[in-house]
Design a protein around this motif. Structure first.
Motif, PDB file in Angstrom:
ATOM      1  N   THR A  67       0.840  -1.194   0.000  1.00  0.00           N
ATOM      2  CA  THR A  67       0.000   0.000   0.000  1.00  0.00           C
ATOM      3  C   THR A  67       0.880   1.250   0.000  1.00  0.00           C
ATOM      4  OG1 THR A  67      -1.733  -1.180   1.204  1.00  0.00           O
ATOM      5  CG2 THR A  67      -1.790   1.223   1.289  1.00  0.00           C
ATOM      6  N   PHE A  68       0.432   2.279  -0.708  1.00  0.00           N
ATOM      7  CA  PHE A  68       1.215   3.503  -0.848  1.00  0.00           C
ATOM      8  C   PHE A  68       0.324   4.701  -0.570  1.00  0.00           C
ATOM      9  CE2 PHE A  68       2.925   6.980  -3.531  1.00  0.00           C
ATOM     10  CZ  PHE A  68       4.231   7.036  -3.062  1.00  0.00           C
ATOM     11  N   LEU A  69       0.681   5.493   0.447  1.00  0.00           N
ATOM     12  CA  LEU A  69      -0.021   6.739   0.737  1.00  0.00           C
ATOM     13  C   LEU A  69       0.876   7.897   0.336  1.00  0.00           C
ATOM     14  CD1 LEU A  69      -2.500   8.193   2.325  1.00  0.00           C
ATOM     15  CD2 LEU A  69      -0.698   8.654   3.992  1.00  0.00           C
ATOM     16  N   MET A  70       0.362   8.789  -0.487  1.00  0.00           N
ATOM     17  CA  MET A  70       1.070  10.001  -0.866  1.00  0.00           C
ATOM     18  C   MET A  70       0.224  11.196  -0.434  1.00  0.00           C
ATOM     19  SD  MET A  70       1.512  11.667  -4.617  1.00  0.00           S
ATOM     20  CE  MET A  70       2.302  10.275  -5.379  1.00  0.00           C
ATOM     21  N   ALA A  71       0.803  12.114   0.324  1.00  0.00           N
ATOM     22  CA  ALA A  71       0.113  13.318   0.766  1.00  0.00           C
ATOM     23  C   ALA A  71       0.821  14.532   0.192  1.00  0.00           C
ATOM     24  CB  ALA A  71       0.078  13.394   2.292  1.00  0.00           C
ATOM     25  N   CYS A  72       0.064  15.448  -0.393  1.00  0.00           N
ATOM     26  CA  CYS A  72       0.632  16.610  -1.067  1.00  0.00           C
ATOM     27  C   CYS A  72       0.729  17.790  -0.102  1.00  0.00           C
ATOM     28  CB  CYS A  72      -0.217  16.981  -2.274  1.00  0.00           C
ATOM     29  SG  CYS A  72       0.457  18.328  -3.259  1.00  0.00           S
ATOM     30  N   LEU A  73       1.946  18.331   0.022  1.00  0.00           N
ATOM     31  CA  LEU A  73       2.202  19.479   0.894  1.00  0.00           C
ATOM     32  C   LEU A  73       2.001  20.799   0.161  1.00  0.00           C
ATOM     33  CD1 LEU A  73       5.444  17.933   2.345  1.00  0.00           C
ATOM     34  CD2 LEU A  73       3.363  18.273   3.664  1.00  0.00           C
TER      35      LEU A  73
END
Length: 286
Positions: A67-73
């Motif tokens: 699983t891959f979580l990417m959060a945009c800053l």
């Protein structure tokens, strides 16, 4: 099957900062100097980090094993999810299930800054992605970003086991907050449980709305807000997840799996699976 180099990247290489890995098993250049935190292994986290891109690039990872979580800053870029390119902007997150193609690209003028948490899961284990998990949605990225910073600082400082454990628990809890929302509309939760139990059924938007006791348009809005998908897109997602699991953990023939997840035509199933996962069912099984 993936090529010899399964991580093709074109354009400028993103600047990676504050990367932490669970062990030294991954020998890729960009991970080689990252500090090691064995506490990440408790939650099957392979690595976490922050990166920034100031030039155009495109990155593709076939058969992502977790699983891959990417959060945009800040800034914005594109990630391939559900077989299509989806734009991700500041204060949004994208969640990709394991064993699908992970691809992203960036070509904007403003730097794109993201943080990520990447898991490593076997094909036999239950991933943290569930029927209630969104693919793309609103998310405050700063708590998980600061937790990654804290873990990196501890790893490169005193490295106290108790502190490493706390930072790791904090990172994992922030991922679960997005991946397994506890405040999801109960009508949706009950609806998707019914769909999961009867994936071979010929679901329509009208029947989904009737089962949820809402009108079609309200169901569409609920699904977009909570899942980042339309109702029928989420049905397809659940079917592809079940098909992926059956291909990985059973010896059922592809034709049998086709019928079990609601497709009558094997070619339609195969084409849909390739679009959503990245390759055909027979390639996935190999």
């Amino acid at each position: 099957m993936p090529a010899a180099n399964p991580y093709p990247l074109t354009g400028h290489v993103p600047i990676r900062t504050h990367v932490v890995r669970a062990d030294q098993a991954d020998h890729r250049d960009w991970l080689r100097e990252a500090p090691v935190c064995p506490a990440l292994e408790k939650h099957h986290i392979a690595h976490v980090g922050v990166w920034e891109s100031r030039g155009p690039f495109e990155l593709s990872r076939p058969d992502q094993s977790g699983t891959f979580l990417m959060a945009c800053l800040s800034g914005s870029g594109f990630v391939k999810a559900d077989g299509q390119w989806r734009k991700i902007e500041a204060s949004q997150a994208c969640l990709l299930p394991p064993f699908v193609t992970n691809a992203m690209k960036f070509s904007g003028n403003e730097p794109w800054r993201i943080c990520w948490v990447r898991y490593h899961e076997s094909r036999e284990s239950n991933p943290i992605v569930s029927s209630a998990s969104p693919v793309l949605g609103a998310y405050d990225p700063w708590p998980v970003y600061r937790a990654i910073q804290g873990l990196h600082a501890e790893c490169t400082g005193e490295g106290l086991p108790a502190h490493l454990h706390l930072w790791t628990e904090l990172i994992h809890s922030h991922v679960l907050r997005f991946a397994q929302p506890h405040q999801a509309d109960p009508r949706l939760w009950k609806l998707w449980r019914q769909v999961e139990d009867s994936l071979a059924h010929n679901w329509t938007v009208d029947e989904l709305a009737a089962r949820a006791c809402v009108c079609r348009e309200h169901l569409r809005r609920l699904c977009q807000e909570e899942l980042g998908r339309s109702p029928m897109q989420h049905v397809t997602f659940l079917r592809m997840q079940r098909a992926r699991d059956l291909l990985s953990t059973t010896d059922l023939k592809v034709e049998s799996i086709t019928r079990e997840v609601g497709y009558q035509n094997p070619n339609t199933f195969s084409n849909t699976f390739k679009k959503w996962v990245g390759w055909r069912p027979s390639e996935h099984r190999r």
